[in-house]
Design a protein around this motif. Structure first.
Motif, mmCIF file in Angstrom:
data_model
loop_
_atom_site.group_PDB
_atom_site.id
_atom_site.type_symbol
_atom_site.label_atom_id
_atom_site.label_comp_id
_atom_site.label_asym_id
_atom_site.label_seq_id
_atom_site.Cartn_x
_atom_site.Cartn_y
_atom_site.Cartn_z
ATOM 1 N N UNK A 104 -18.289 47.933 19.857
ATOM 2 C CA UNK A 104 -17.749 47.040 18.691
ATOM 3 C C UNK A 104 -17.308 45.773 19.009
ATOM 4 N N UNK A 105 -16.328 45.568 20.274
ATOM 5 C CA UNK A 105 -15.714 44.271 20.519
ATOM 6 C C UNK A 105 -16.704 43.419 20.865
ATOM 7 N N UNK A 106 -17.670 43.741 21.532
ATOM 8 C CA UNK A 106 -18.880 42.575 21.827
ATOM 9 C C UNK A 106 -19.622 42.233 20.440
ATOM 10 N N UNK A 107 -19.600 43.186 19.734
ATOM 11 C CA UNK A 107 -20.245 42.547 18.411
ATOM 12 C C UNK A 107 -19.406 41.869 17.567
ATOM 13 N N UNK A 108 -18.293 41.896 17.685
ATOM 14 C CA UNK A 108 -17.172 41.207 16.879
ATOM 15 C C UNK A 108 -17.156 39.881 17.529
ATOM 16 N N UNK A 109 -17.437 39.634 18.935
ATOM 17 C CA UNK A 109 -17.514 38.314 19.470
ATOM 18 C C UNK A 109 -18.398 37.569 19.154
ATOM 19 N N UNK A 110 -19.892 38.390 18.798
ATOM 20 C CA UNK A 110 -21.046 37.543 18.524
ATOM 21 C C UNK A 110 -20.903 37.089 17.019
ATOM 22 N N UNK A 111 -20.229 37.696 16.199
ATOM 23 C CA UNK A 111 -20.130 37.649 14.852
ATOM 24 C C UNK A 111 -18.806 38.033 14.154
ATOM 25 N N UNK A 112 -17.825 36.941 14.523
ATOM 26 C CA UNK A 112 -16.540 37.405 13.939
ATOM 27 C C UNK A 112 -16.337 37.081 12.362
ATOM 28 N N UNK A 113 -16.836 38.036 11.394
ATOM 29 C CA UNK A 113 -16.611 37.856 10.147
ATOM 30 C C UNK A 113 -16.098 38.838 9.423
ATOM 31 N N UNK A 114 -15.454 38.803 8.364
ATOM 32 C CA UNK A 114 -14.896 39.812 7.621
ATOM 33 C C UNK A 114 -15.746 40.837 7.085
ATOM 34 N N UNK A 115 -16.873 40.646 7.051
ATOM 35 C CA UNK A 115 -17.698 41.611 6.590
ATOM 36 C C UNK A 115 -18.023 42.928 7.661
ATOM 37 N N UNK A 116 -17.637 42.482 8.773
ATOM 38 C CA UNK A 116 -17.711 43.595 9.807
ATOM 39 C C UNK A 116 -19.052 44.347 9.939
ATOM 40 N N UNK A 117 -18.989 45.653 10.048
ATOM 41 C CA UNK A 117 -20.344 46.398 10.260
ATOM 42 C C UNK A 117 -21.504 45.994 9.359
ATOM 43 N N UNK A 118 -21.140 45.993 8.134
ATOM 44 C CA UNK A 118 -22.436 45.744 7.299
ATOM 45 C C UNK A 118 -23.123 44.316 7.411
ATOM 46 N N UNK A 119 -22.308 43.306 7.944
ATOM 47 C CA UNK A 119 -22.673 42.072 8.281
ATOM 48 C C UNK A 119 -23.710 42.289 9.768
ATOM 49 N N UNK A 120 -23.006 43.011 10.637
ATOM 50 C CA UNK A 120 -23.764 43.214 11.902
ATOM 51 C C UNK A 120 -25.099 43.923 11.592
#
Length: 524
Positions: A104-120
């Motif tokens: 999850x940390x790597x995904x957060x670095x790809x797309x740091x947005x308040x949407x979190x999981x649903x955005x990913x």
């Protein structure tokens, strides 16, 4: 770039990456990289970026409250596994969940947005499935975080009731509505912190982190000094199957619920990412730092607790409702000392509620601006003065209040809803990591990450998925085998009902409105 990615609407703040060059850091817009990240996901910067690394670590570490949670969640491990099972299960949970947090940390670095999981999920899922899976993930996240608020406040309420029981044993008579009123009061206090002190929240979280660390030693040292201890052979070699599962391995797996509850919530900081300075770097570093800090202190505390526990049946039958309060009482021999030590944990749980409220409101705000919720325009508004999603905060307060009323009629039903939060968040982790793993397997494009696991990423993602499947399965198990209605874990029923409700709403209405954040994502 994926075929699912479309050009962002012209209303976005920045029309080309070149506009970032030479820009200065501001309180609202953050760093140059923050503005690039917001441009890529096609979003305007509406919130102030007040959080730095220390305050983000404080935010997520206190929300997870790991060393505190291993104490008030000890009943799971003591019932299913005993002292040794409780320790080894926690150690296994930390190791397994580390893979999840790293993914999850790597995904957060790809797309740091308040949407979190649903955005990913929206950005990384197969094009034909991205809308539905993203929408479903958004709903379970909203569900999980609301039960998280109620769970924190409910724990505070029950600890206070437990203290009343030992301080006024002859005069205090418990009533369910006492807990309900305390839950509402705690939730209201957390809401006020997130409105009146919204722009100071990052500073407050840094202070709370210090209290979190000093409180750890404030509990640990008295136990080490005052409590009689069991022999090491008993602590590390004493397995018990008090849940009557008939198999010690199965019993320990059922007992996973306790340590997972103590480790759940690494995505909390993700939903604050649009308020973090240099989010694509600070966010993953804070998630890993929190894992190290909370995982270590939790392990030390659970071993200490096992050594100081004494007779399991005695402490589990405590009139306080919590085994750890009875252990404090036995160790110090003083009601006042046990009360003071418990108050420390109560304060930390209230602080966890503050972080939960902030996380939940940002999740609602983000999902509503993507048309994922009814009355989306109302819930996605940012208050012009406070610079917080005030309407989202308000609806969270209403939902938690309604949930707390269930306790008056049935504590069993309320406990089922509390356990539901863990399953909801675990399912959101599973869906998002699976989408990224599938994308890597197919060799499709993924945005670059400033914090990357490199060649180890596919292996870590695969292990994460296997760990989450195992944990999610056992999160629906009851605490004991062959339970009656009062001891049954009804979370699977409620979880299925919420999912069916979300699917029904999607089929009837939302699929005509919801497109998912991927439609705004721009190619770099």
């Amino acid at each position: 770039m994926s075929a699912t990615t479309e050009k962002a609407p012209k209303s976005s703040t920045y029309s080309s990456p070149g506009e970032y060059e030479g820009s200065t850091t501001t309180r609202k817009d953050g760093t140059v990289q923050d503005r690039k990240d917001m441009w890529r996901v096609g979003r305007e910067q509406e919130l102030n970026r007040n959080f730095r690394l220390l305050s983000v670590v404080g935010f997520s570490a206190v929300l997870m409250c790991t060393w505190e949670a291993v104490l008030f969640g000890a009943s799971y491990g003591l019932t299913d596994g005993g002292k040794a099972g409780m320790i080894y299960t926690y150690l296994g949970a930390v190791i397994g969940f580390s893979f999840v947090i790293l993914s999850m940390a790597e995904m957060a670095s790809m797309a740091p947005t308040s949407g979190g999981q649903y955005h990913w999920v929206s950005e990384f899922a197969p094009p034909s499935k991205q809308r539905f899976l993203s929408y479903l993930t958004g709903w379970v996240c909203v569900l999980g975080w609301h039960t998280g608020i109620a769970g924190c406040c409910y724990t505070v309420a029950n600890m206070l009731v437990g203290l009343l029981a030992i301080n006024y044993p002859d005069s205090y008579v418990y009533q369910p509505w006492h807990v309900t009123l305390i839950v509402i009061a705690a939730a209201l206090g957390a809401l006020l912190f997130n409105t009146l002190f919204a722009q100071k929240l990052s500073f407050i979280e840094g202070i709370i982190l210090i209290v979190h660390c000093f409180g750890f030693f404030g509990i640990l040292i008295p136990l080490w000094v005052l409590s009689p201890t069991a022999p090491a052979s008993e602590v590390f070699g004493s397995f018990e199957d008090n849940g009557s599962w008939g198999n010690m391995g199965l019993a320990c797996l059922v007992g996973l619920t306790g340590p997972i509850y103590a480790l759940i919530g690494p995505d909390s900081a993700v939903h604050m990412s649009e308020e973090i300075r240099d989010a694509s770097r600070v966010l993953p570093v804070s998630m890993v730092s929190t894992l190290i800090l909370n995982g270590t202190t939790g392990f030390i505390m659970i071993i200490t607790f096992a050594f100081c526990l004494g007779d399991i049946e005695e402490v589990m039958a405590s009139q306080t409702g919590f085994a750890f309060i009875q252990v404090f009482w036995n160790a110090t021999g003083s009601t006042r000392a046990a009360t003071g030590m418990t108050v420390v944990i109560m304060i930390m749980q209230f602080c966890a509620a503050i972080s939960n409220v902030a996380t939940t409101s940002r999740q609602i705000y983000a999902f509503a601006r993507d048309q994922g919720l009814p009355f989306a325009g109302f819930f996605s508004k940012i208050h012009p003065t406070l610079k917080v999603p005030l309407n989202a905060l308000g609806v969270s307060m209403v939902i938690v209040t309604l949930l707390s009323l269930i306790n008056i009629g049935s504590a069993v039903a309320f406990n089922a809803i509390m356990s539901l939060g863990t399953a909801a968040l675990l399912s959101s982790y599973l869906i998002s990591i699976s989408c990224v793993r599938l994308r890597r397997w197919r060799g499709d494009y993924l945005p670059p990450a400033r914090w990357s696991l490199g060649r180890a990423t596919p292996f870590i993602d695969t292990v994460s998925i296997l760990v989450l499947v195992l944990i999610l399965t056992f999160s629906f198990f009851p605490l004991t085998n062959h339970p009656d209605a009062a001891d049954m874990n009804w979370s699977i029923v409620i979880f299925s009902g919420v999912v069916l409700l979300a699917v029904g709403y999607y089929m009837l209405y939302a699929k005509h409105q919801y497109r998912g954040p991927v439609t705004r994502v721009r190619a770099e």
